[in-house]
Design a protein around this motif. Structure first.
Motif, PDB file in Angstrom:
ATOM      1  N   SER A   1     -85.776  48.322   1.747  1.00 43.36           N
ATOM      2  CA  SER A   1     -85.436  47.193   0.871  1.00 43.36           C
ATOM      3  C   SER A   1     -86.167  45.907   1.260  1.00 43.36           C
ATOM      4  O   SER A   1     -86.338  45.010   0.439  1.00 43.36           O
ATOM      5  N   LEU A   2     -86.594  45.813   2.541  1.00 43.36           N
ATOM      6  CA  LEU A   2     -87.237  44.582   3.011  1.00 43.36           C
ATOM      7  C   LEU A   2     -88.585  44.361   2.333  1.00 43.36           C
ATOM      8  O   LEU A   2     -89.111  43.246   2.342  1.00 43.36           O
ATOM      9  N   ASN A   3     -89.125  45.412   1.741  1.00 43.69           N
ATOM     10  CA  ASN A   3     -90.430  45.305   1.104  1.00 43.69           C
ATOM     11  C   ASN A   3     -90.349  45.813  -0.336  1.00 43.69           C
ATOM     12  O   ASN A   3     -91.250  46.458  -0.820  1.00 43.69           O
ATOM     13  N   SER A   4     -89.199  45.525  -0.990  1.00 50.98           N
ATOM     14  CA  SER A   4     -89.006  46.017  -2.351  1.00 50.98           C
ATOM     15  C   SER A   4     -88.800  44.845  -3.308  1.00 50.98           C
ATOM     16  O   SER A   4     -87.699  44.314  -3.418  1.00 50.98           O
ATOM     17  N   PRO A   5     -89.868  44.441  -4.021  1.00 53.31           N
ATOM     18  CA  PRO A   5     -89.731  43.294  -4.922  1.00 53.31           C
ATOM     19  C   PRO A   5     -88.887  43.601  -6.161  1.00 53.31           C
ATOM     20  O   PRO A   5     -88.496  42.701  -6.886  1.00 53.31           O
ATOM     21  N   LYS A   6     -88.559  44.885  -6.374  1.00 51.43           N
ATOM     22  CA  LYS A   6     -87.852  45.251  -7.608  1.00 51.43           C
ATOM     23  C   LYS A   6     -86.348  44.999  -7.540  1.00 51.43           C
ATOM     24  O   LYS A   6     -85.688  44.985  -8.573  1.00 51.43           O
ATOM     25  N   SER A   7     -85.788  44.848  -6.348  1.00 47.79           N
ATOM     26  CA  SER A   7     -84.334  44.645  -6.253  1.00 47.79           C
ATOM     27  C   SER A   7     -83.959  43.296  -6.863  1.00 47.79           C
ATOM     28  O   SER A   7     -84.668  42.312  -6.693  1.00 47.79           O
ATOM     29  N   PRO A   8     -82.813  43.255  -7.594  1.00 45.61           N
ATOM     30  CA  PRO A   8     -82.384  41.972  -8.158  1.00 45.61           C
ATOM     31  C   PRO A   8     -82.027  40.964  -7.058  1.00 45.61           C
ATOM     32  O   PRO A   8     -81.633  41.366  -5.964  1.00 45.61           O
ATOM     33  N   ASN A   9     -82.190  39.685  -7.354  1.00 47.03           N
ATOM     34  CA  ASN A   9     -81.814  38.653  -6.376  1.00 47.03           C
ATOM     35  C   ASN A   9     -80.312  38.402  -6.425  1.00 47.03           C
ATOM     36  O   ASN A   9     -79.705  38.580  -7.463  1.00 47.03           O
ATOM     37  N   PRO A  10     -79.719  37.953  -5.311  1.00 49.20           N
ATOM     38  CA  PRO A  10     -80.342  37.804  -3.989  1.00 49.20           C
ATOM     39  C   PRO A  10     -80.625  39.192  -3.391  1.00 49.20           C
ATOM     40  O   PRO A  10     -79.797  40.082  -3.509  1.00 49.20           O
ATOM     41  N   SER A  11     -81.779  39.333  -2.783  1.00 47.59           N
ATOM     42  CA  SER A  11     -82.184  40.658  -2.307  1.00 47.59           C
ATOM     43  C   SER A  11     -82.525  40.642  -0.822  1.00 47.59           C
ATOM     44  O   SER A  11     -82.796  39.584  -0.240  1.00 47.59           O
ATOM     45  N   ALA A  12     -82.541  41.845  -0.240  1.00 49.59           N
ATOM     46  CA  ALA A  12     -82.966  41.982   1.153  1.00 49.59           C
ATOM     47  C   ALA A  12     -84.413  41.517   1.303  1.00 49.59           C
ATOM     48  O   ALA A  12     -84.787  40.926   2.321  1.00 49.59           O
ATOM     49  N   ALA A  13     -85.232  41.761   0.263  1.00 44.27           N
ATOM     50  CA  ALA A  13     -86.640  41.344   0.321  1.00 44.27           C
ATOM     51  C   ALA A  13     -86.762  39.820   0.335  1.00 44.27           C
ATOM     52  O   ALA A  13     -87.591  39.259   1.063  1.00 44.27           O
ATOM     53  N   SER A  14     -85.919  39.138  -0.459  1.00 47.75           N
ATOM     54  CA  SER A  14     -85.995  37.667  -0.459  1.00 47.75           C
ATOM     55  C   SER A  14     -85.490  37.103   0.873  1.00 47.75           C
ATOM     56  O   SER A  14     -85.981  36.083   1.355  1.00 47.75           O
ATOM     57  N   TRP A  15     -84.518  37.787   1.482  1.00 46.37           N
ATOM     58  CA  TRP A  15     -84.052  37.381   2.814  1.00 46.37           C
ATOM     59  C   TRP A  15     -85.204  37.493   3.822  1.00 46.37           C
ATOM     60  O   TRP A  15     -85.467  36.576   4.601  1.00 46.37           O
ATOM     61  N   TRP A  16     -85.914  38.612   3.792  1.00 48.26           N
ATOM     62  CA  TRP A  16     -86.996  38.873   4.748  1.00 48.26           C
ATOM     63  C   TRP A  16     -88.172  37.919   4.551  1.00 48.26           C
ATOM     64  O   TRP A  16     -88.906  37.619   5.494  1.00 48.26           O
ATOM     65  N   LYS A  17     -88.359  37.416   3.330  1.00 46.70           N
ATOM     66  CA  LYS A  17     -89.495  36.530   3.029  1.00 46.70           C
ATOM     67  C   LYS A  17     -89.488  35.267   3.886  1.00 46.70           C
ATOM     68  O   LYS A  17     -90.531  34.654   4.101  1.00 46.70           O
ATOM     69  N   THR A  18     -88.317  34.881   4.382  1.00 48.65           N
ATOM     70  CA  THR A  18     -88.255  33.703   5.258  1.00 48.65           C
ATOM     71  C   THR A  18     -89.152  33.876   6.481  1.00 48.65           C
ATOM     72  O   THR A  18     -89.690  32.897   7.005  1.00 48.65           O
TER      73      THR A  18
END
Length: 274
Positions: A48-65
């Motif tokens: 999930s950390l590298n999955s742009p398809k998940s709806p926000n808030p997402s694990a990927a948006s968390w990791w982007k920090t």
């Protein structure tokens, strides 16, 4: 008087060392018995950390920090998985055993060998810490991390807020989003050590305090999961209407996770997803 004292901004100092940027391969070493469902929860989180398809808030948006730490993405990919269900080194491990198990993942640049121990495995220092990360010295340096399943040993310390805390205010526990207190607690700690590993892999990256006991990207924000958090209260989360479970991040395969706040270098403060 106390109310008039302004909170000091939280600063994690950069110590001029290398960070893990680019593609970061996470190899998993499963030590002890995990069910296929338990393994899938953790694998889904990493993917999930590298999955742009998940709806926000997402694990990927968390990791982007983590991209804001000396700019540049750290893109997590899943590498090999090694199963040691019969506990080849026994069920009581020292730190040297963790490094030995981690080495089974191989020696690759920009990889993290993550050792995950089952609920009946005792690890030196477990419960006073819920996970750890480090690196080996020598010509070939690799980074490694460890997280244990605290369900039967110390869920109040390492699976909070899904379990009553050992001490402090006794707020009712939240319902775990994947229905597994031990593994949902592991997700929080995997998130913590992974963010710490990519932003402070060799003990000379981003941290506050002494290098021997550093506060890092997520461990500097301990106990914060949503807005309005304070010691003993995790803050506002999203709640699944059908199950009542608390979460703040969407992931792959319809998964939901509760992820801790991460220090954001652009605002010098801990930032939660919701």
């Amino acid at each position: 008087m106390a109310a008039l004292v302004q909170e000091q901004p939280l600063v994690l100092k950069y110590h001029n060392g290398a960070l893990l940027k680019g593609t970061v391969t996470v190899n998993l070493i499963w030590y002890g018995k995990f069910t296929p469902i338990q393994r899938s929860i953790i694998v889904d989180f990493l993917q999930s950390l590298n999955s742009p398809k998940s709806p926000n808030p997402s694990a990927a948006s968390w990791w982007k920090t983590t991209e804001k730490y000396k700019t540049g993405a750290s893109t997590v990919t899943l590498g090999k998985q090694i199963l040691d269900e019969n506990c080849s080194l026994g069920k009581s491990l020292k730190n040297s055993h963790i490094v030995f198990l981690a080495s089974k993942g191989g020696y690759m640049a920009r990889s993290v060998n993550l050792v995950l121990t089952a609920k009946d495995v005792f690890v030196e220092g477990f419960c006073s810490r819920c996970g750890s990360h480090g690196s080996t010295r020598g010509k070939v340096r690799f980074t490694y991390a460890w997280v244990g399943n605290s369900e039967t040993q110390c869920a109040g310390q390492c699976a909070w807020p899904f379990h009553q805390p050992i001490y402090g205010p006794q707020t009712p526990p939240l319902l775990a989003p994947n229905g597994d207190v031990g593994v949902d607690g592991m997700i929080i700690n995997v998130a913590t050590v992974l963010a710490g590993t990519v932003t402070n892999p060799f003990n000379n990256g981003y941290f506050q305090g002494p290098a021997t006991a550093p506060l890092e990207a997520v461990s500097a924000c301990t106990g914060m999961f949503g807005s309005g958090s304070y010691p003993g209260y995790p803050g506002q989360t999203l709640v699944d209407k059908s199950t009542g479970a608390s979460y703040n991040a969407h992931g792959v395969n319809g998964r939901r996770f509760l992820l801790p706040a991460m220090w954001d270098p652009t605002i010098s403060a801990c930032s939660a997803l919701v």
